[in-house]
Design a protein around this motif. Structure first.
Motif, PDB file in Angstrom:
ATOM      1  N   THR A 179       0.846  -1.205   0.000  1.00  0.00           N
ATOM      2  CA  THR A 179       0.000   0.000   0.000  1.00  0.00           C
ATOM      3  C   THR A 179       0.874   1.245   0.000  1.00  0.00           C
ATOM      4  O   THR A 179       1.923   1.288   0.653  1.00  0.00           O
ATOM      5  CB  THR A 179      -0.907   0.037   1.242  1.00  0.00           C
ATOM      6  OG1 THR A 179      -0.081  -0.027   2.401  1.00  0.00           O
ATOM      7  CG2 THR A 179      -1.879  -1.118   1.254  1.00  0.00           C
TER       8      THR A 179
ATOM      9  N   TRP B 172      -1.694   7.306   2.287  1.00  0.00           N
ATOM     10  CA  TRP B 172      -3.002   7.887   2.023  1.00  0.00           C
ATOM     11  C   TRP B 172      -2.818   9.288   1.445  1.00  0.00           C
ATOM     12  O   TRP B 172      -1.980  10.052   1.899  1.00  0.00           O
ATOM     13  CB  TRP B 172      -3.847   7.975   3.295  1.00  0.00           C
ATOM     14  CG  TRP B 172      -4.375   6.645   3.757  1.00  0.00           C
ATOM     15  CD1 TRP B 172      -3.946   5.925   4.809  1.00  0.00           C
ATOM     16  CD2 TRP B 172      -5.429   5.904   3.150  1.00  0.00           C
ATOM     17  NE1 TRP B 172      -4.646   4.757   4.924  1.00  0.00           N
ATOM     18  CE2 TRP B 172      -5.587   4.712   3.916  1.00  0.00           C
ATOM     19  CE3 TRP B 172      -6.253   6.095   2.048  1.00  0.00           C
ATOM     20  CZ2 TRP B 172      -6.525   3.744   3.607  1.00  0.00           C
ATOM     21  CZ3 TRP B 172      -7.199   5.131   1.735  1.00  0.00           C
ATOM     22  CH2 TRP B 172      -7.330   3.965   2.510  1.00  0.00           C
TER      23      TRP B 172
ATOM     24  N   THR C  79      -7.663   8.445  -0.791  1.00  0.00           N
ATOM     25  CA  THR C  79      -7.353   7.262  -1.614  1.00  0.00           C
ATOM     26  C   THR C  79      -5.877   6.945  -1.478  1.00  0.00           C
ATOM     27  O   THR C  79      -5.082   7.797  -1.074  1.00  0.00           O
ATOM     28  CB  THR C  79      -7.674   7.517  -3.099  1.00  0.00           C
ATOM     29  OG1 THR C  79      -6.917   8.640  -3.541  1.00  0.00           O
ATOM     30  CG2 THR C  79      -9.149   7.785  -3.322  1.00  0.00           C
ATOM     31  N   ARG C  80      -5.569   5.688  -1.824  1.00  0.00           N
ATOM     32  CA  ARG C  80      -4.166   5.284  -1.848  1.00  0.00           C
ATOM     33  C   ARG C  80      -3.992   4.229  -2.919  1.00  0.00           C
ATOM     34  O   ARG C  80      -4.945   3.592  -3.367  1.00  0.00           O
ATOM     35  CB  ARG C  80      -3.710   4.755  -0.492  1.00  0.00           C
ATOM     36  CG  ARG C  80      -4.395   3.478  -0.055  1.00  0.00           C
ATOM     37  CD  ARG C  80      -3.837   2.988   1.263  1.00  0.00           C
ATOM     38  NE  ARG C  80      -4.578   1.831   1.758  1.00  0.00           N
ATOM     39  CZ  ARG C  80      -4.319   1.197   2.887  1.00  0.00           C
ATOM     40  NH1 ARG C  80      -3.335   1.630   3.658  1.00  0.00           N
ATOM     41  NH2 ARG C  80      -5.030   0.160   3.274  1.00  0.00           N
ATOM     42  N   LYS C  81      -2.752   4.050  -3.304  1.00  0.00           N
ATOM     43  CA  LYS C  81      -2.433   3.087  -4.355  1.00  0.00           C
ATOM     44  C   LYS C  81      -2.123   1.749  -3.703  1.00  0.00           C
ATOM     45  O   LYS C  81      -1.415   1.676  -2.698  1.00  0.00           O
ATOM     46  CB  LYS C  81      -1.213   3.591  -5.132  1.00  0.00           C
ATOM     47  CG  LYS C  81      -0.912   2.839  -6.393  1.00  0.00           C
ATOM     48  CD  LYS C  81       0.261   3.503  -7.117  1.00  0.00           C
ATOM     49  CE  LYS C  81       0.566   2.776  -8.426  1.00  0.00           C
ATOM     50  NZ  LYS C  81       1.732   3.391  -9.103  1.00  0.00           N
ATOM     51  N   VAL C  82      -2.693   0.658  -4.258  1.00  0.00           N
ATOM     52  CA  VAL C  82      -2.431  -0.692  -3.751  1.00  0.00           C
ATOM     53  C   VAL C  82      -1.956  -1.536  -4.930  1.00  0.00           C
ATOM     54  O   VAL C  82      -2.635  -1.625  -5.956  1.00  0.00           O
ATOM     55  CB  VAL C  82      -3.692  -1.320  -3.124  1.00  0.00           C
ATOM     56  CG1 VAL C  82      -3.399  -2.741  -2.680  1.00  0.00           C
ATOM     57  CG2 VAL C  82      -4.179  -0.472  -1.954  1.00  0.00           C
TER      58      VAL C  82
ATOM     59  N   ARG D 154      -7.228  -7.996  -0.516  1.00  0.00           N
ATOM     60  CA  ARG D 154      -6.667  -6.721  -0.997  1.00  0.00           C
ATOM     61  C   ARG D 154      -7.062  -5.594  -0.038  1.00  0.00           C
ATOM     62  O   ARG D 154      -8.228  -5.429   0.286  1.00  0.00           O
ATOM     63  CB  ARG D 154      -7.226  -6.438  -2.391  1.00  0.00           C
ATOM     64  CG  ARG D 154      -6.703  -5.156  -2.999  1.00  0.00           C
ATOM     65  CD  ARG D 154      -7.259  -4.990  -4.385  1.00  0.00           C
ATOM     66  NE  ARG D 154      -6.673  -3.840  -5.059  1.00  0.00           N
ATOM     67  CZ  ARG D 154      -6.429  -3.802  -6.361  1.00  0.00           C
ATOM     68  NH1 ARG D 154      -6.688  -4.857  -7.118  1.00  0.00           N
ATOM     69  NH2 ARG D 154      -5.912  -2.721  -6.920  1.00  0.00           N
TER      70      ARG D 154
ATOM     71  N   GLU E 216      -8.063  -1.871   1.452  1.00  0.00           N
ATOM     72  CA  GLU E 216      -8.953  -0.866   0.889  1.00  0.00           C
ATOM     73  C   GLU E 216      -8.142   0.265   0.264  1.00  0.00           C
ATOM     74  O   GLU E 216      -7.060   0.611   0.731  1.00  0.00           O
ATOM     75  CB  GLU E 216      -9.884  -0.313   1.964  1.00  0.00           C
ATOM     76  CG  GLU E 216      -9.161   0.332   3.141  1.00  0.00           C
ATOM     77  CD  GLU E 216     -10.087   0.765   4.260  1.00  0.00           C
ATOM     78  OE1 GLU E 216      -9.579   1.365   5.226  1.00  0.00           O
ATOM     79  OE2 GLU E 216     -11.291   0.504   4.174  1.00  0.00           O
ATOM     80  N   THR E 217      -8.683   0.824  -0.790  1.00  0.00           N
ATOM     81  CA  THR E 217      -8.001   1.928  -1.482  1.00  0.00           C
ATOM     82  C   THR E 217      -8.679   3.268  -1.214  1.00  0.00           C
ATOM     83  O   THR E 217      -8.147   4.307  -1.565  1.00  0.00           O
ATOM     84  CB  THR E 217      -7.984   1.669  -3.002  1.00  0.00           C
ATOM     85  OG1 THR E 217      -9.322   1.494  -3.441  1.00  0.00           O
ATOM     86  CG2 THR E 217      -7.155   0.441  -3.324  1.00  0.00           C
TER      87      THR E 217
END
Length: 1502
Positions: free
Chosen positions: A688, A691, A721-724, A744, A746-747
Motif C-alpha cells: 500500500t 493515504w 485514496t491510496r495506491k495498492v 486486498r 482498501e483503497t
C-alpha cells in the motif's frame, strides 16, 4: 523637667494610683452615695435584682443611602446573677430603646467622608510608680502623646459619625508612646587664634571667638560666651588719636514729594489743551494718520504698564559725628571737607496684587471608577500689579487638586485589559543543545517544546469572544497604546507538546499455513494460496496505514479450507486377532481450518480422511523398535530450483531378536525422510502507498459542521485514496492476480475535513498622535503610525493574512511654537531728588546730579506680535530691570558713549582685541575730559592662546554588541537568531580641556567624544556529552530483566552554557537509560536426537543383551515458528536444563519383556506439600516368553518442592527511566516495567507457567512520566538607550535594559547576570552663574555707619561634580542659562552693611551652618529629626562700652540627612604632673579649647 498638671502626687507610696486633684471631690461624693445605697438596699432589693441588658447595635439597614437608616439591638431582662427572665420582672419605664435611626453607609460615601488626622501633641511623661529618677539620663524618659481624629465631610469639614469612616477604614490610633530625650547642653567649637591688636599704637584689645556646634535642646544648659578678649600693647603713639568719627545712618523709607500729584494734574490739564490746539492745526490726512498711530502705540505701552505703577521718590539719611564713647557730637568735631550725600532717588515699594481665584475647571477625568487614578482640576488667578521694589514675590498663580466625577450622568470609565494572540506553532528546536545532531533536521522533532504569542492592549469592555463568535469577518478588539494597560502582563511563552509519532511494531511471521482457497466463502475457484501472517503489536499514530504489510501469500494447487489433522495414533492392533505380528493403528484426528483452529468435524466432510497406519506388534524374540520420533523442522522454508525442503524422523532398536524371531532392520530403515515446504519460493503480498490528501466528498451532503467523527468536531467528511499494488518479494510489482483479491487492502476511506481557519487580524489601531503642541523651530517632520495584530494564523486553506500589519504617514505640519521675549522701551527722563530736598546740600545744582529713571517693558512674541505678560513670566526668564541709576551731567562732568564690544580675535595667539568709547557733547572740548590717563577712550586685551588637549575620563563601558536586525521566525525568536555574543565595542568618554585646564566642547579636540576598543563577549558553551553507548545485553537470558546504555562527559560548560547533569566522584556524568527487556525462555532450546542402541559392555556371545550405555546428540538450537532451525552456541541455552547426552541402559534379552521409553511425568498438583505424587508410564512393546512378568508400567515419586514440584508467581522488574521518542528532547514520556514468572527456587521461567495458573496480575505495567524540558533563558530585546543621567559633566551615563521573557528551566541555559548595560555620555561642559566674594563694607565719605558691599556674578565652567568649584569663562557661555544661584532666582549683587565705629561693640557675621546632627543613643537615631545651628559672636573694641554690647546670637533650623555624633575625652601624654585634655567629636572636630589640668586633677604623688 517639670511635671505637667495632673501628674503623680509626690507623697504617694508605690502602687497607689494617681488621683488628680479635680477628681477628689467626685470620689468623696461617690463614697457617700455608696453608703446611702447600702442603707436603701433592703428596701429596693426585690426590684433591683432584675436588670435590663442590651446587645450590640446591628448593621444600619435601609432602602436609601444616608441618614434615613434604622439599626436594632436585642433588649432582655436578666437576673443580677446572669440568667435571663421574663421582661415583666424588669421596670418597663427603664427599658432601653431597641431601635434607633442611623446613617446607612454606601460605597460611594468613600469619596465624601474621610478621617481628619491631627498632629501629635507634645510628649508628656507617663505617670511613673516611682519618683526616683536615675542619676544619669541614658536614653530619655518614656512619655505618651495623643492626637485628635475626627470623621469629617471632605467638602466642608463638618464632623460626622465615626461609624461612617470606620465602614471604609479602621480608626487610626489616637495615642502612641514617645520619648522625652535627655537634655542636651550647648556644645561649642574651640577658640580661633587671637586677632591682631585693635590699635597699631598704644593700648588696644585683641579677641578670639568660637562658634556653636550643637544648640542646647530639651532643657539643656545655655551656650557659654563665644568671645574672649585681652589687652594688647603696641609701640607708643606719636600722634594724638582721633576721638571722633563721621557716622552715616540708614536710609529713610522712600517718600513721594508732596507737590508731585499737583504737578501731574497740572501737566495733564496743559497737555490736553496742547493736544486740542495741535489737532486744530493739523488738517493734513497723512499727518493725522501718523498722529493716530503714535497715540495707539503710546496707549498700548500704557496698557502694558498697567502691571507696574512705578513711582520714583526720594530718601534721606543722617550724618552724625560720634565720639568713641558712643555719644553724638557736633559735626564740626569731625573735620572733613566733603560730607557724604544725604539724599538719593528711590522707587516707591509696591507689593504684588493678584485677582480672586477663578472657578475650578471641569475634572480632567470625566468618567467614574474606583480603581484608576483620580483626575485633576485647576483654578488660576492673574496678576493685577507686579511687585516693584519689593522683596516678596507674587504668590502662586495656579492651583491643582485631585477630583472624581460623580453623579447619575457620569459614565463608567473605559477600562483596558491585555489580550493575547493564539499560541504560535510549538517549536522543539529552541530546546536542543549546541551539540545535538538533530539541529539540522528540525521537522521530525517532537515532544516537549516552547511556543510564544503576542500580547496587546484593548478596551476591556469590548469582549474579544463576542467578536470571534458574532462578527462575520471575525474582527477582534482594536489595539491601543500598551501604556493604558496596567495589570500584570500575560505570559508570552509557555511549554507545549508536539505529539510524537508512534512507530508501527509487528509480531514475527507465523508459519506458512496450508494451501487454502482465497476465500472459503467462495471455494469455486481452483486457485489457492498458502498464507503466513503477522499482527500489529503497537498501533502507530495515524492509523494502520503506516504499518508494513501483514500478510504474504504463495500460490498453490489443490486448496482446501478444512482438513483433518492427526493428533496421535491408537494402539497397534495385530491383524486377524493374533496376539502379535503385523497390524494397524487408527489415527486420532480433529478437523481444522486454514488457520489451524479446531472446528466442527462436519466441516471436513469433503476432506480425505486419514487411513489407518500399518504397524508391527512384536512377538516374543522379535526385534523391538522404538516409536518414530517427531518429524524434524523443515530444512528450507520453500522449494525452488536449487533448494528442496526435507524433514526426517528416526527410531532406534530397543531389543534385538532371538532365535526364530523377526530380525532387526538395517540402519537405513531406522530413518525416514520426506519432502516439506514444497511450495515455490515466490512470495507475493499487497503493498500500500500512503493515504492521499483528504478531498471533499460531494456525495455526502448531509454531513454538516455540527457532526463529529471519532469524537472530533469537523466541518465535513472527505475521502482519501491510496495506491495498492501486488508485489513479488525481491522482484517488484506484478499483476494483481498473483495476490489474493479478497485480502486486498482498501483503497478508499472516509476522512475528516478540518474546518477552514481564516487569518484573523485585529482592526488597525488608531493613528499614533501627532505632536499636539507646537514645535521648537518647526524643522523635524514627525510621522504617525498604526498597526494591527494577527491573532489567528490561517490553516486548512483559510483566507491568508494581509501583507501590511504596519502603516505610517507623515503628520501635518504642527504650528511653530511662539517664543516670547521681553521688549524694553526707551528709558524715561532721569528723575532727580526734589530741589527743595537737595538745595541745602553744599555744591548741589538744580538741574544735574544722580537720579533714577524708569522704562516700559512689554511682552512680545518672536514675530513681534503682542503677548500677555504671563507668557513672558513663564517662558522668557527674569524681568529686565524697570529702573536704573542715572546721572544728569553737570557742566563740569565728562560724558562718554558706552563702551563698544571688543573687536574679534583672529585666532592669532598673543593678538590684541580692543574696545572704544567717545566723548559726547561739550565734553569733547574740555581738557580734563581729553586726558586719556584719567578718561581712557581705548581699552586693549590680549587674545587667549587656545591650546586644547583630550583626556580619557571615567570607566570603560560594558562590551556592547553592534545592533543588528533581529529575525523573528513564526513568532518565535529562535535561539541563535539573536546575537548575544561575539565581538563588540566598549567606550570611554573623552574630555577636552583648554590651556587653562577648563573643560570645553569635545569638538575642539577634533574628537567625537569616545575612545573605542574592540572587546569580546564570550559565547556560552553548553555541557557536551558523548553519544549514547550501545545497549547492554539483557540482564536475564530467560524472563524479564533490564538493559542499560549511558553517556559520559566530553566537555564541561562555560560562559553560562547549559549545565551538566549531576557529576559523580570521578567527574563522570551520570546519564543512564535503563529499560526493561524480555528474553524469550524458549528462544533457544535444547534439541535431542533419539537414543542410540544400548551398547552392552559385557558382551554375551550367545545373546546380545544385558547392561550397557547409550548416547544421543544434544544441540542448542534457535527456536522459530517453524520449529528449531539453526544450531547455536551452547551458552545461549540454559545449562541447568541441558538434557543428558549418555546414560546407563539395559538391552533386553530375547525372552525378556520389552518396555517403551517412559512417558512424561504427570504434573504435580499444587501446592507442593510432599503428600502428592507424580507418575509416568510406559507400554509393554513385547511380551516376555514363558510367562515372565513385565516390569511395572507406571512409576510414581513424591512431589518435593523445588525438586520436581514448583510454585510459580509473578514478579515485576524495576521501572525504566522515563522513555521519550527518539525524536523528542523532553516532555511526556512513559515508564515501563515487565512481568516475570519466577519459580519458587528463584529461577525465571516462561510466562506460560504463570499464565496456566491464571495468577492475578495487580501491577500497572506502564506509567506516564515527564522529562523536564531544558528551557533556555529567553530575554527581551535591549531597550533603547536612556536619556543621559546628567545633562552635562563627566559622569553622565546612558543605560539600556532587558527583561526575562522566559526564565530558564531544568538543564536549560541560565539567564545572564547582566540585565542592563551602561555607556558613558559624551562629555559636555557644565556652566553656571556663580557669586564672587562680598567686598568689604564701604561707607563713602565717612568712617563708619551704614554702607554697602558688592559682589559680582560670573559664568563658570565645571565638570558637573559638587567638588569642582569651577573656573571663570566668558559670560556668553551662560547666555542661555537663567541666572539662578543656589536655587534662588533673585540675584543680589549689592546689600547694605554696617561698618562699626571705633569703640562700637558689635556682632560679627554669622558662622557657617553646622553639619546636620541627629539626637541619638548608642549610634541609633531616636527619630527627632536633624538640626543645624549657626551663631554670631560679640566683638568688643573698647572696654568702656561693654554695657552697650548686644547679646550673642544663635539660630537653628531643621534638616535632613543628619548624622549621629559622639563626644569623647582625649588626652595627651603626661608631661610631669600635667597633661592636655580636650573633648573631640567623632568626626575629629575639637569642641573644647585645649587646657592644662591642674596638678590636683592630674597625677598624684606620695
Amino acid at each position: 523637667m517639670g511635671l505637667s498638671r495632673g501628674s503623680a502626687s509626690p507623697g504617694r507610696g508605690p502602687g497607689v494610683p494617681a488621683v488628680p486633684a479635680r477628681c477628689l471631690g467626685t470620689l468623696v461624693l461617690l463614697l457617700l452615695l455608696g453608703i446611702r445605697d447600702v442603707r436603701a438596699q433592703s428596701e429596693f432589693q426585690t426590684s433591683s435584682v432584675y436588670l435590663w441588658k442590651t446587645g450590640p447595635w446591628g448593621r444600619c439597614m435601609g432602602d436609601e443611602c444616608g441618614p434615613g437608616g434604622i439599626q436594632t439591638r436585642a433588649v432582655w431582662c436578666a437576673h443580677v446573677e446572669g440568667w435571663t427572665t421574663l421582661p415583666t420582672n424588669c421596670k418597663q419605664p427603664e427599658r432601653p430603646d431597641n431601635q434607633q435611626s442611623c446613617f446607612r453607609v454606601c460605597d460611594w460615601h468613600k469619596e465624601l467622608y474621610d478621617w481628619q488626622i491631627g498632629s501629635w501633641n507634645q510628649c508628656r511623661p507617663v505617670l511613673s510608680r516611682s519618683h526616683e529618677k536615675p542619676l544619669e539620663c541614658l536614653r530619655g524618659e518614656e512619655g505618651i502623646q495623643t492626637r485628635d481624629i475626627t470623621c469629617i465631610q471632605k467638602s466642608n469639614g463638618v464632623p460626622a459619625e465615626d461609624v461612617i469612616c470606620e465602614y471604609f477604614e479602621p480608626k487610626p490610633r489616637q495615642e502612641q508612646a514617645c520619648l522625652i530625650p535627655c537634655r542636651q547642653d550647648c556644645i561649642v567649637a574651640e577658640f580661633s587664634p587671637w586677632s591682631e591688636c585693635s590699635k597699631t599704637c598704644g593700648n588696644g584689645l585683641q579677641h578670639r571667638t568660637r562658634h556653636v556646634v550643637a544648640p542646647p535642646q530639651f532643657g539643656g544648659s545655655a551656650c557659654p560666651n563665644l568671645t574672649e578678649f585681652q589687652m594688647c600693647q603696641s609701640s607708643p603713639c606719636t600722634a594724638e588719636e582721633s576721638l571722633y568719627s563721621l557716622n552715616v545712618g540708614p536710609w529713610s523709607a522712600c517718600s513721594v514729594s508732596h507737590s508731585r500729584q499737583i504737578r501731574q494734574a497740572r501737566k495733564r490739564g496743559k497737555n490736553k489743551d496742547k493736544d486740542k490746539d495741535r489737532e486744530k492745526v493739523v488738517r493734513d490726512p497723512e499727518a493725522r494718520e501718523l498722529i493716530k498711530k503714535k497715540r495707539n502705540r503710546n496707549r498700548q505701552n500704557r496698557q502694558e504698564n498697567k502691571y507696574w505703577d512705578i513711582q520714583i521718590g526720594y530718601q534721606t539719611r543722617q550724618v552724625t559725628c560720634t565720639h568713641r564713647n558712643g555719644k553724638t557730637a557736633a559735626l564740626s568735631f569731625c573735620n572733613q571737607e566733603k560730607l557724604p550725600i544725604t539724599f538719593q532717588s528711590c522707587v516707591i515699594t509696591k507689593e504684588c496684587q493678584v485677582s480672586e481665584w477663578s472657578e475650578w475647571t471641569p475634572c480632567s477625568k470625566t468618567c467614574f471608577d474606583m480603581t484608576t487614578p483620580k483626575g485633576n482640576r485647576t483654578r488660576s488667578r492673574t496678576i493685577k500689579q507686579l511687585p516693584v521694589g519689593s522683596e516678596s514675590e507674587c504668590p502662586q498663580l495656579e492651583e491643582a487638586e485631585q477630583c472624581v466625577s460623580q453623579g447619575d450622568g457620569v459614565a463608567p470609565c473605559i477600562t483596558y485589559g491585555w489580550r493575547t494572540t493564539e499560541w504560535a506553532e510549538c517549536r522543539v528546536d529552541p530546546l536542543l543543545s549546541q551539540q545535538d545532531k538533530r539541529r539540522g533536521n528540525q521537522t521530525a522533532l517532537c515532544g516537549g517544546g516552547v511556543q510564544t504569542r503576542e500580547v496587546y492592549c484593548v478596551q476591556a469592555n469590548e469582549n474579544l469572544l463576542s467578536y470571534l463568535n458574532t462578527l462575520k469577518d471575525k474582527e477582534a478588539s482594536r489595539p491601543v497604546d500598551r501604556k493604558l494597560c496596567t495589570g500584570p502582563l500575560p505570559s508570552t511563552s509557555q511549554l507545549c507538546h508536539v505529539p510524537c509519532p508512534t512507530e508501527c511494531e509487528t509480531s514475527a511471521w507465523s508459519a506458512w499455513g496450508p494451501c487454502t482457497y482465497e476465500s472459503c466463502d467462495d471455494p469455486q475457484a481452483k486457485k489457492g494460496f498458502k498464507l503466513r501472517k503477522r499482527r500489529i503489536t503497537n498501533e502507530p499514530t495515524g492509523g494502520t496505514g503506516n504499518c508494513p504489510h501483514l500478510l504474504e501469500a504463495i500460490p498453490c494447487e489443490e486448496p482446501s479450507c478444512y482438513d483433518w489433522r492427526i493428533t496421535g495414533l491408537e494402539e497397534c492392533i495385530p491383524d486377524n486377532e493374533k496376539p502379535c505380528g503385523p497390524g494397524t493403528q487408527v489415527p486420532v484426528v480433529v478437523c481444522i481450518n486454514s488457520d489451524g483452529e479446531e472446528v466442527d468435524r462436519q466441516l471436513c466432510r469433503d476432506a480425505i480422511y486419514p487411513i489407518p497406519v500399518v504397524c508391527e506388534a512384536p512377538c516374543p524374540k522379535d526385534c523391538v523398535l522404538s516409536m518414530w520420533s517427531a518429524w524434524s523442522s523443515c530444512s528450507h522454508t520453500c522449494s525452488g530450483k536449487t533448494t528442496e525442503g526435507r524433514q526426517l524422523r528416526a527410531r532406534s532398536i530397543l531389543a534385538y531378536a532371538g532365535e526364530g524371531g523377526v530380525q532387526c532392520p538395517n540402519s537405513s530403515a531406522l530413518q525416514e525422510t520426506r519432502s516439506c515446504n514444497e511450495h515455490s519460493c515466490t512470495v507475493y503480498h499487497w503493498q500500500t502507498g500512503p493515504w492521499g490528501q483528504c478531498v471533499e466528498d460531494t456525495s455526502v451532503s448531509a454531513f454538516n459542521s455540527s457532526a463529529s467523527w471519532n469524537g472530533e468536531a469537523t466541518c465535513s467528511v472527505g475521502m482519501q485514496t491510496r495506491k495498492v499494488i501486488c508485489v513479488r518479494v525481491n522482484v517488484g510489482q506484478v499483476g494483481p492476480k498473483k495476490c489474493p483479491e479478497s485480502l486486498r487492502p482498501e483503497t478508499v476511506r472516509p476522512c475528516l475535513l478540518p474546518c477552514r481557519k481564516d487569518c484573523i487580524v485585529t482592526p488597525f489601531s488608531d493613528w499614533t498622535p501627532c505632536p499636539s503642541s507646537c514645535q521648537e523651530g518647526g524643522v523635524t517632520v514627525r510621522k504617525q503610525s498604526r498597526h494591527r495584530v494577527i491573532i489567528q494564523l490561517p490553516a486548512n486553506g483559510g483566507r491568508e493574512c494581509p501583507d501590511s500589519l504596519f502603516e505610517e504617514r507623515e503628520c501635518e505640519a504642527s504650528p511653530v511654537c511662539h517664543s516670547y521675549r521681553w521688549k524694553t522701551h526707551k528709558w524715561r527722563r532721569c528723575q532727580l531728588v526734589p530741589w527743595y530736598v537737595r538745595q541745602d546740600s553744599p555744591g548741589a545744582q538744580e538741574t544735574c546730579g544722580p537720579g533714577l529713571q524708569a522704562r516700559a517693558i512689554t511682552c512680545r512674541r518672536q514675530d513681534g506680535g503682542q503677548a500677555d505678560i504671563s507668557d513672558c513670566l513663564k517662558y522668557s526668564g527674569p524681568l529686565p530691570p524697570l529702573t536704573q541709576m542715572c546721572q544728569i551731567p553737570c557742566q563740569d562732568d565728562c560724558q562718554f558713549t558706552n563702551w563698544s564690544k571688543f573687536s574679534p580675535c583672529n585666532g592669532d595667539c598673543g593678538g590684541v582685541r580692543t574696545r572704544k568709547r567717545t566723548l559726547v557733547g561739550k565734553s569733547k572740548k574740555k581738557d580734563k575730559c581729553r586726558n586719556s590717563q584719567l578718561y581712557p577712550l581705548i581699552e586693549n586685551q590680549f587674545c587667549p592662546c587656545d591650546k586644547y588637549s583630550a583626556q580619557p575620563v571615567g570607566n570603560w563601558s560594558d562590551c556592547i554588541l553592534p545592533e543588528g536586525k533581529m529575525e523573528v521566525l513564526l513568532g518565535m525568536k529562535v535561539q541563535g537568531d539573536v546575537k548575544e555574543c561575539g565581538q563588540g565595542y566598549r567606550y570611554q568618554a573623552m574630555a577636552c580641556y583648554d590651556q587653562n585646564n577648563r573643560l570645553v566642547e569635545t569638538s575642539r579636540c577634533n574628537s567625537h567624544g569616545y575612545i573605542e576598543e574592540a572587546c569580546i563577549i564570550p559565547c556560552p558553551s553548553d555541557c557536551k556529552l558523548s553519544e549514547w553507548s550501545n545497549w547492554s545485553r539483557c540482564s536475564k537470558s530467560c524472563g524479564s530483566g533490564v538493559k542499560v546504555r549511558s553517556k559520559w562527559l566530553r566537555e564541561k560548560p562555560y560562559n553560562g552554557g547549559r549545565p551538566c547533569p549531576k557529576l559523580d566522584h570521578v567527574n563522570q556524568v551520570q546519564v543512564y537509560e535503563v529499560v526493561p527487556c524480555h528474553s524469550d525462555c524458549s528462544q533457544y532450546i535444547w534439541v535431542t536426537e533419539p537414543w542410540s542402541v544400548c551398547k552392552v559392555t559385557n558382551v554375551d556371545l550367545k545373546e546380545n543383551c544385558g547392561e550397557g550405555v547409550q548416547t544421543r546428540k544434544v544441540r542448542c538450537m534457535l527456536n522459530t515458528v517453524d520449529g528449531p532451525s539453526d544450531t547455536v552456541e551452547d551458552y545461549l541455552c540454559d545449562p541447568e536444563d541441558m538434557p543428558l547426552g549418555a546414560r546407563k541402559c539395559t538391552l533386553p534379552c530375547p525372552e525378556d519383556c520389552v518396555m517403551s521409553e517412559w512417558g512424561s511425568w504427570s504434573q504435580c498438583s499444587l501446592p507442593c506439600n510432599g503428600s502428592n505424587v507424580r507418575e509416568r508410564s510406559a507400554e509393554c512393546l513385547r511380551q516376555p516368553d514363558d510367562g515372565k512378568p513385565c516390569p511395572a508400567a507406571t512409576e510414581a515419586e513424591a512431589c518435593t518442592l523445588n525438586k520436581n514440584c514448583y510454585h510459580y508467581d509473578y514478579n515485576v522488574t524495576d521501572w525504566s527511566t522515563c522513555q521519550l521518542s527518539e525524536k523528542a528532547v523532553c516532555g511526556s514520556g512513559i515508564k515501563t516495567r515487565m512481568l516475570d514468572c519466577v519459580r519458587s527456587d528463584g529461577k525465571s521461567v516462561d510466562l506460560k507457567y504463570c499464565e496456566e495458573l491464571a495468577l492475578e496480575k495487580t501491577w500497572q505495567m506502564n506509567m506516564s512520566c515527564v522529562v523536564e524540558c531544558p528551557v533556555n533563558c529567553q530575554l527581551s530585546d535591549w531597550s533603547t538607550w536612556s536619556e543621559c543621567s546628567q545633562t552635562c559633566g563627566l559622569t553622565g551615563k546612558m543605560i539600556r535594559r532587558r527583561t526575562i521573557n522566559q526564565p530558564f528551566q531544568g538543564d536549560g541555559r541560565p539567564c545572564p547576570s547582566q540585565m542592563e548595560q551602561f555607556k558613558p555620555c559624551p562629555v559636555k561642559p557644565c556652566y553656571r552663574w556663580q557669586y564672587g566674594q562680598w567686598s568689604t563694607c564701604k561707607v563713602e565719605d565717612a568712617q563708619c555707619g551704614e554702607g554697602t558691599r558688592v559682589r559680582n556674578i560670573s559664568c563658570v565652567v565645571y565638570d558637573g561634580s559638587i567638588e569642582d568649584v569651577g573656573k571663570v569663562v566668558d559670560e556668553e557661555f551662560c547666555g542661555e542659562i537663567e541666572p539662578i544661584i543656589d536655587g534662588d532666582k533673585k540675584i543680589i549683587l549689592e546689600e547694605t552693611c554696617t561698618f562699626p565705629c571705633p569703640g562700637d561693640c558689635y556682632l560679627r557675621e554669622w558662622s557657617e551652618w553646622s553639619p546636620c546632627q541627629l539626637t541619638c543613643f548608642n549610634g541609633e537615631d531616636l527619630g527627632f529629626g536633624g538640626i543645624q545651628v549657626r551663631s554670631r559672636a560679640v566683638i568688643i573694641q573698647d572696654l568702656e562700652n561693654q554695657h552697650l554690647c548686644p547679646e550673642q546670637a544663635l539660630e537653628t533650623r531643621p534638616c535632613s540627612d543628619g548624622q549621629c555624633y559622639e563626644y569623647k575625652w582625649m588626652a595627651s601624654p603626661w608631661k610631669g604632673s600635667s597633661r592636655t585634655v580636650w573633648c573631640q567629636r567623632s568626626d575629629g572636630l575639637n569642641v573644647t579649647a585645649k587646657s592644662q589640668r591642674s596638678p590636683r586633677e592630674g597625677r598624684t604623688t606620695d
